[in-house]
Design a protein around this motif. Structure first.
Motif, short mmCIF file in Angstrom:
data_model
loop_
_atom_site.label_atom_id
_atom_site.label_comp_id
_atom_site.label_asym_id
_atom_site.label_seq_id
_atom_site.Cartn_x
_atom_site.Cartn_y
_atom_site.Cartn_z
N ALA A 185 -3.32 2.03 -11.41
CA ALA A 185 -2.32 1.32 -10.62
C ALA A 185 -0.91 1.88 -10.76
O ALA A 185 -0.11 1.82 -9.82
CB ALA A 185 -2.33 -0.16 -10.98
N ALA A 186 -0.58 2.41 -11.93
CA ALA A 186 0.78 2.89 -12.17
C ALA A 186 1.25 3.93 -11.16
O ALA A 186 2.39 3.87 -10.69
CB ALA A 186 0.91 3.42 -13.60
N PRO A 187 0.40 4.92 -10.78
CA PRO A 187 0.83 5.89 -9.77
C PRO A 187 1.19 5.24 -8.43
O PRO A 187 2.06 5.75 -7.72
CB PRO A 187 -0.38 6.83 -9.63
CG PRO A 187 -1.10 6.71 -10.94
CD PRO A 187 -0.92 5.27 -11.34
N VAL A 188 0.53 4.14 -8.09
CA VAL A 188 0.83 3.44 -6.84
C VAL A 188 2.21 2.80 -6.93
O VAL A 188 2.99 2.83 -5.96
CB VAL A 188 -0.24 2.37 -6.54
CG1 VAL A 188 0.07 1.66 -5.23
CG2 VAL A 188 -1.63 3.00 -6.49
N VAL A 189 2.54 2.23 -8.10
CA VAL A 189 3.86 1.66 -8.30
C VAL A 189 4.93 2.73 -8.13
O VAL A 189 5.94 2.53 -7.43
CB VAL A 189 3.98 1.02 -9.70
CG1 VAL A 189 5.41 0.54 -9.96
CG2 VAL A 189 3.00 -0.14 -9.84
N LYS A 190 4.71 3.90 -8.73
CA LYS A 190 5.68 5.00 -8.61
C LYS A 190 5.82 5.44 -7.15
O LYS A 190 6.93 5.72 -6.68
CB LYS A 190 5.23 6.17 -9.47
CG LYS A 190 5.31 5.91 -10.97
CD LYS A 190 4.85 7.12 -11.77
CE LYS A 190 4.95 6.86 -13.27
NZ LYS A 190 4.51 8.03 -14.07
#
Length: 304
Positions: A185-190
């Motif tokens: 999920a973190a790459p989507v937030v970025k």
């Protein structure tokens, strides 16, 4: 609860409910499995036909907007069931006035027989003088439990520990209640922050994520835990603009912990109230950041 003439052959709906307001000591005996077993055995022993079983797991007894409770009421209205059986009065509800309305007014008006096994209540045998006192005691119990839970959460939150078991999208929680980066999920937030800095608004960003067929936070939660609270079948990758807004405004991506972001009005009203910053407890450098502070502040300026 006056004696009532009932409609034809007993056709029972078994109603079960469990939530945190039941306390920790009684949760095992009040488990959904235990309740179902007790109600089924009672109905079979007394020759009562079981038509439907209703389960509200995780719903407070003070909230009468429970999904399966409403489904049960609908089945009463359309004549599917004419008997309601619960383990005790508190399973039906823990609000003194609301529970009394259903037992003393609604069920009799619909000629529905109500049975609370452990409390010895069966409206086919007439009025039970102790029922109002049991309803009042059940409400006192949930109020007392609510106060204790709030006090424990307050103490924990002020000590710098998370008061939630579900960290914001982009993080996971380990066994020691530490927030760790969610590699999926973190790459989507970025990407969301990058798209915002490039001049795209929440609606356009949501459309772009949908076109890329990226699972929504609710879909990701459902696939991992089976929880359906934010899952919408058929729309697994359809992002909403308000979801993007929530991510863009959440300062926890900078590595700080924010406790007491929301509260509820009381144990009877579960409507969420958003606290102002002065009522929150903020702890810097609590976990690894996904978005650096400079980027987060630039996004806030852009969104103004």
């Amino acid at each position: 609860m006056s004696r009532t003439t009932y409609r034809g052959t007993p056709k029972a709906g078994l109603y079960t409910r469990l939530s945190v307001d039941d306390g920790y000591v009684d949760r095992e005996s009040n488990s959904i499995t235990s309740q179902k077993q007790m109600l089924t055995q009672f109905a079979e022993y007394h020759g009562i036909e079981i038509v439907e079983t209703y389960v509200d797991d995780g719903w407070s007894g003070t909230n009468f907007e429970r999904p399966d409770f409403k489904r049960m009421i609908a089945d009463i209205e359309n004549g599917k069931i004419n008997t309601v059986i619960t383990k005790d009065l508190s399973r039906l509800g823990r609000d003194y006035l609301q529970t009394g309305y259903y037992t003393d007014m609604y069920f009799p008006s619909k000629r529905v027989r109500y049975i609370a096994i452990s409390d010895g209540i069966d409206t086919s045998t007439g009025y039970n003088e102790m029922a109002p006192f049991k309803n009042l005691f059940n409400e006192w119990l949930v109020r007392d439990t609510s106060k204790k839970i709030r006090a424990v959460k307050r103490s924990k939150g002020m000590s710098g520990k998370p008061v939630t078991s579900k960290p914001v999208y982009g993080y996971l929680m380990d066994e020691d209640e530490n927030f760790i980066i969610d590699e999926e999920a973190a790459p989507v937030v970025k990407q969301i922050y990058s798209l915002c800095l490039a001049g795209n608004g929440p609606t356009k960003i949501a459309r772009m994520l949908t076109e890329q067929e990226i699972p929504t936070p609710g879909t990701l939660e459902y696939r991992r835990t089976g929880r359906t609270r934010r899952y919408h079948p058929g729309y697994e990758c359809k992002w909403a603009a308000n979801t993007v807004v929530h991510i863009l405004e959440n300062r926890e991506y900078t590595g700080c912990l924010v406790n007491f972001k929301t509260t509820t009005q009381s144990y009877k009203c579960s409507k969420i109230i958003y606290n102002s910053e002065d009522k929150q407890a903020i702890f810097e450098n609590h976990h690894e950041q996904i978005i650096d502070r400079d980027t987060w502040e630039r996004v806030q300026e852009l969104r103004k």
